[in-house]
Design a protein around this motif. Structure first.
Motif, PDB file in Angstrom:
ATOM      1  N   TYR A   1     -12.899 -11.291  26.499  1.00  0.00           N
ATOM      2  CA  TYR A   1     -11.853 -11.638  27.453  1.00  0.00           C
ATOM      3  C   TYR A   1     -10.464 -11.765  26.830  1.00  0.00           C
ATOM      4  N   GLU A   2     -10.375 -11.748  25.520  1.00  0.00           N
ATOM      5  CA  GLU A   2      -9.130 -12.026  24.808  1.00  0.00           C
ATOM      6  C   GLU A   2      -7.961 -11.157  25.268  1.00  0.00           C
ATOM      7  N   ARG A   3      -8.223  -9.928  25.638  1.00  0.00           N
ATOM      8  CA  ARG A   3      -7.180  -9.008  26.110  1.00  0.00           C
ATOM      9  C   ARG A   3      -6.434  -9.563  27.320  1.00  0.00           C
ATOM     10  N   MET A   4      -7.101 -10.440  28.080  1.00  0.00           N
ATOM     11  CA  MET A   4      -6.519 -10.972  29.312  1.00  0.00           C
ATOM     12  C   MET A   4      -5.332 -11.882  29.043  1.00  0.00           C
TER      13      MET A   4
ATOM     14  N   GLY B   1     -17.662 -23.040  20.193  1.00  0.00           N
ATOM     15  CA  GLY B   1     -18.310 -21.952  19.475  1.00  0.00           C
ATOM     16  C   GLY B   1     -18.489 -20.726  20.350  1.00  0.00           C
ATOM     17  N   ARG B   2     -17.898 -20.716  21.531  1.00  0.00           N
ATOM     18  CA  ARG B   2     -18.057 -19.610  22.475  1.00  0.00           C
ATOM     19  C   ARG B   2     -17.283 -18.386  22.015  1.00  0.00           C
TER      20      ARG B   2
ATOM     21  N   VAL C   1     -11.421 -19.382  29.330  1.00  0.00           N
ATOM     22  CA  VAL C   1     -10.597 -18.188  29.547  1.00  0.00           C
ATOM     23  C   VAL C   1      -9.341 -18.562  30.338  1.00  0.00           C
ATOM     24  N   VAL C   2      -9.500 -19.289  31.421  1.00  0.00           N
ATOM     25  CA  VAL C   2      -8.362 -19.682  32.250  1.00  0.00           C
ATOM     26  C   VAL C   2      -7.383 -20.533  31.443  1.00  0.00           C
TER      27      VAL C   2
ATOM     28  N   ILE D   1     -16.323 -14.662  36.376  1.00  0.00           N
ATOM     29  CA  ILE D   1     -17.030 -15.155  35.198  1.00  0.00           C
ATOM     30  C   ILE D   1     -18.016 -16.202  35.703  1.00  0.00           C
ATOM     31  N   CYS D   2     -19.287 -15.876  35.642  1.00  0.00           N
ATOM     32  CA  CYS D   2     -20.312 -16.716  36.263  1.00  0.00           C
ATOM     33  C   CYS D   2     -20.679 -17.957  35.452  1.00  0.00           C
ATOM     34  N   ASP D   3     -20.188 -18.066  34.242  1.00  0.00           N
ATOM     35  CA  ASP D   3     -20.429 -19.223  33.381  1.00  0.00           C
ATOM     36  C   ASP D   3     -19.231 -20.155  33.513  1.00  0.00           C
TER      37      ASP D   3
END
Length: 74
Positions: A9-12, A3-4, A52-53, A43-45
């Protein structure tokens, strides 16, 4: 399914995919914006970073390795 909200970040891994690389070290991957100088996207979370990775890897974003991780073979 998570659900995040990944929209920040999607552009990455989509529209700006060619402007990004993943720096691989023994600790994992760090998203890097290519440039002079290159800039890390910290990204601290931890869970969010993994998501994302994973998307960047699935999209074929370039992976660069830490040269200290390379070992000469004989």
């Amino acid at each position: 399914m998570t659900g995040r909200d990944l929209s920040k970040y999607e552009r990455m891994w989509t529209t700006e995919r060619d402007q990004w690389a993943l720096f691989r070290s023994g600790a994992g991957y760090l998203p890097i914006l290519k440039g002079d100088p290159p800039l890390a996207e910290v990204i601290c979370d931890g869970e969010l970073e993994e998501l994302v990775v994973a998307r960047m890897l699935a999209a074929g974003v370039t992976v660069v390795a830490d040269p200290r991780d390379c070992r000469a073979t004989s």
